[in-house]
Design an enzyme around this catalytic site. Structure first.
Site, PDB file in Angstrom:
ATOM      1  CG  HIS A  64      -0.272   0.010   2.531  1.00 36.39           C
ATOM      2  ND1 HIS A  64       0.439   1.093   3.029  1.00 36.39           N
ATOM      3  CD2 HIS A  64      -0.165  -0.951   3.481  1.00 36.39           C
ATOM      4  CE1 HIS A  64       0.927   0.812   4.211  1.00 36.39           C
ATOM      5  NE2 HIS A  64       0.591  -0.429   4.507  1.00 36.39           N
ATOM      6  CB  SER A 112       2.255  -3.080   5.647  1.00 32.35           C
ATOM      7  OG  SER A 112       1.125  -2.848   6.434  1.00 32.35           O
ATOM      8  CG  ASP A 149       3.186 -19.767  13.549  1.00 35.18           C
ATOM      9  OD1 ASP A 149       3.631 -19.534  14.685  1.00 35.18           O
ATOM     10  OD2 ASP A 149       3.746 -20.521  12.739  1.00 35.18           O
TER      11      ASP A 149
END
Length: 413
Positions: A222, A360, A345
């Protein structure tokens, strides 16, 4: 008999309505273009059976050819193999081989102009900028003909005028010029126009992949946005620098948490050339890994179910953690939120709470292919978030590379 007829009619109407809903959903959700490699047919994994009709002579001839296919093909998608949905374009390309990274990197960005983050009165007088129509999020590129490269340039340029100041700015990709009357501040006897601006930004993100064929990289998934306006920062220049992760603020419902780290050196490891809604892209000064890379998955090859992410939550080395891809979205109007993922996990959840800020760009792997990257966390459920298709990031990077090459060629000319 009438009851049987009415029941049959009602069932038929419900079936037709369901068919219309399914048809409308796939017509809007399925993209108009797919990428393929070699002579492989298009295979779309959806809940309802959707097939590609390869019955045209041109397509059949192309598929039977032993030569590499580079031309585009048009095929018709059909529901249950019978009901036409839409025509889509197939483009056959060499499948990219990319090195998944998952390592943190520092992002230093200098903006093209100065972004307006706020408007303020001067000694009790209304802001001249506000009165002139300047808004938060506008990008000031020049004042009185002086190009703005840093915040202090605005103050310096305003002092050059003897009356009204001419402000050149960009708003939503539209260029405009406004005239305003600066006010002399009683604090420092300098003329002011009543704006708060930002011309640079720095932060930490995760590098998604490195393309050894081009020497380029993609990260974040992004854009880098201004913290006050939420708008993507217009890039003038940028650098990628080495980072080490030194701490974790664990995410909780309502609090996304974050990775904390520090820059290891001022020397750049790469140049950031584009800041886009699909991520940041640039060139590396050297290969970040000696790995040979793995194939990139095309979006139609991504499936729901088990996958893994590569991410770094300590130091500067990435580790692989289990996740589940819960939902896929092929809609071309949404280029970033293509997948809903869940961290499964237990070790990662115990240390971070799930997805935290700074992760990110963490690459997602499935079936030994690079399929995407983490982009957002759900604020009320830190174990879940959005991810982008790797194909979307790669196409954007390739587009940016072509633009950059074109700019350099024009400069040389």
């Amino acid at each position: 008999m009438r009851k049987i007829f009415n029941a049959a009619y009602g069932t038929l109407v419900c079936f037709v309505l369901l068919l219309c809903v399914v048809f409308g959903f796939y017509y809007t959700q399925l993209p108009d273009k797919f990428y393929l490699s070699g002579t492989a047919p298009l295979n779309i994994r959806t809940f309802f059976n959707i097939t590609a009709d390869y019955s045209s002579d041109d397509v059949l001839q192309a598929l039977s050819s032993s030569d590499e296919i580079t031309a585009e093909e048009m095929v018709e998608l059909k529901l249950f193999g019978m009901i036409p949905i839409k025509e889509v374009r197939l483009e056959r390309i060499d499948r990219p081989v990319l090195v998944p990274c998952g390592t943190p990197f520092g992002i230093k960005i200098r903006t093209d102009g100065a972004i307006v983050t706020g408007l303020g009165d001067i000694d009790g007088s209304p802001s001249p900028a506000r009165l002139a129509g300047i808004r938060t999020g506008d990008i000031i590129v020049a004042v009185n003909g002086v190009l703005i490269e840093q915040s202090s340039d605005i103050t310096d340029a305003v002092q050059l005028g003897t009356g009204a100041a001419i402000v050149d700015l960009i708003r939503d990709d539209t260029e405009m010029s406004l005239s305003l009357n600066p006010i002399k501040s009683g604090r420092d006897n300098l003329y002011r126009i009543g704006v708060w601006v930002r011309a640079s930004s720095a932060g930490i993100g995760t590098m998604t992949f490195y393309d050894p064929a081009r020497g380029t990289f993609g990260g974040l998934g992004h854009g880098v946005c201004d913290v006050d306006t939420g708008k993507i920062l217009p890039l003038s220049s940028g650098e990628a620098v080495s980072v080490t992760i030194s701490g974790i603020v664990k995410g909780r419902p309502g609090d996304p948490g974050e990775l904390s780290g520090s820059f290891l050196s001022r020397a750049p490891i790469g140049i950031i050339e584009r800041n886009t809604e699909l991520g940041v892209f640039g060139t590396m000064n050297y290969a970040p890994s000696l790995d040979s890379g793995i194939p990139m998955a095309f979006k139609q090859e991504v499936t729901t179910g088990h996958a893994t992410i590569l991410t770094t939550i300590g130091g500067s080395s990435a580790r692989e953690y289990d996740i589940s891809i819960e939902r896929l979205d092929f809609n071309e109007n949404n280029q970033v939120k293509n997948m809903v993922i869940r961290i499964t996990d237990e070790e990662l959840i115990s240390k971070t709470g799930g997805i935290v800020q700074g992760m990110s760009g963490s690459p997602i792997l499935q079936n030994d292919m690079l399929v995407g990257a983490v982009t957002h966390v759900f604020v009320n459920d830190n174990t879940r978030g959005y991810a982008i298709f790797a194909e979307n990031m790669y196409r954007k990077m390739a587009e940016c590379t072509e633009i950059e090459q074109s700019v350099h060629l024009n400069e040389a000319a």
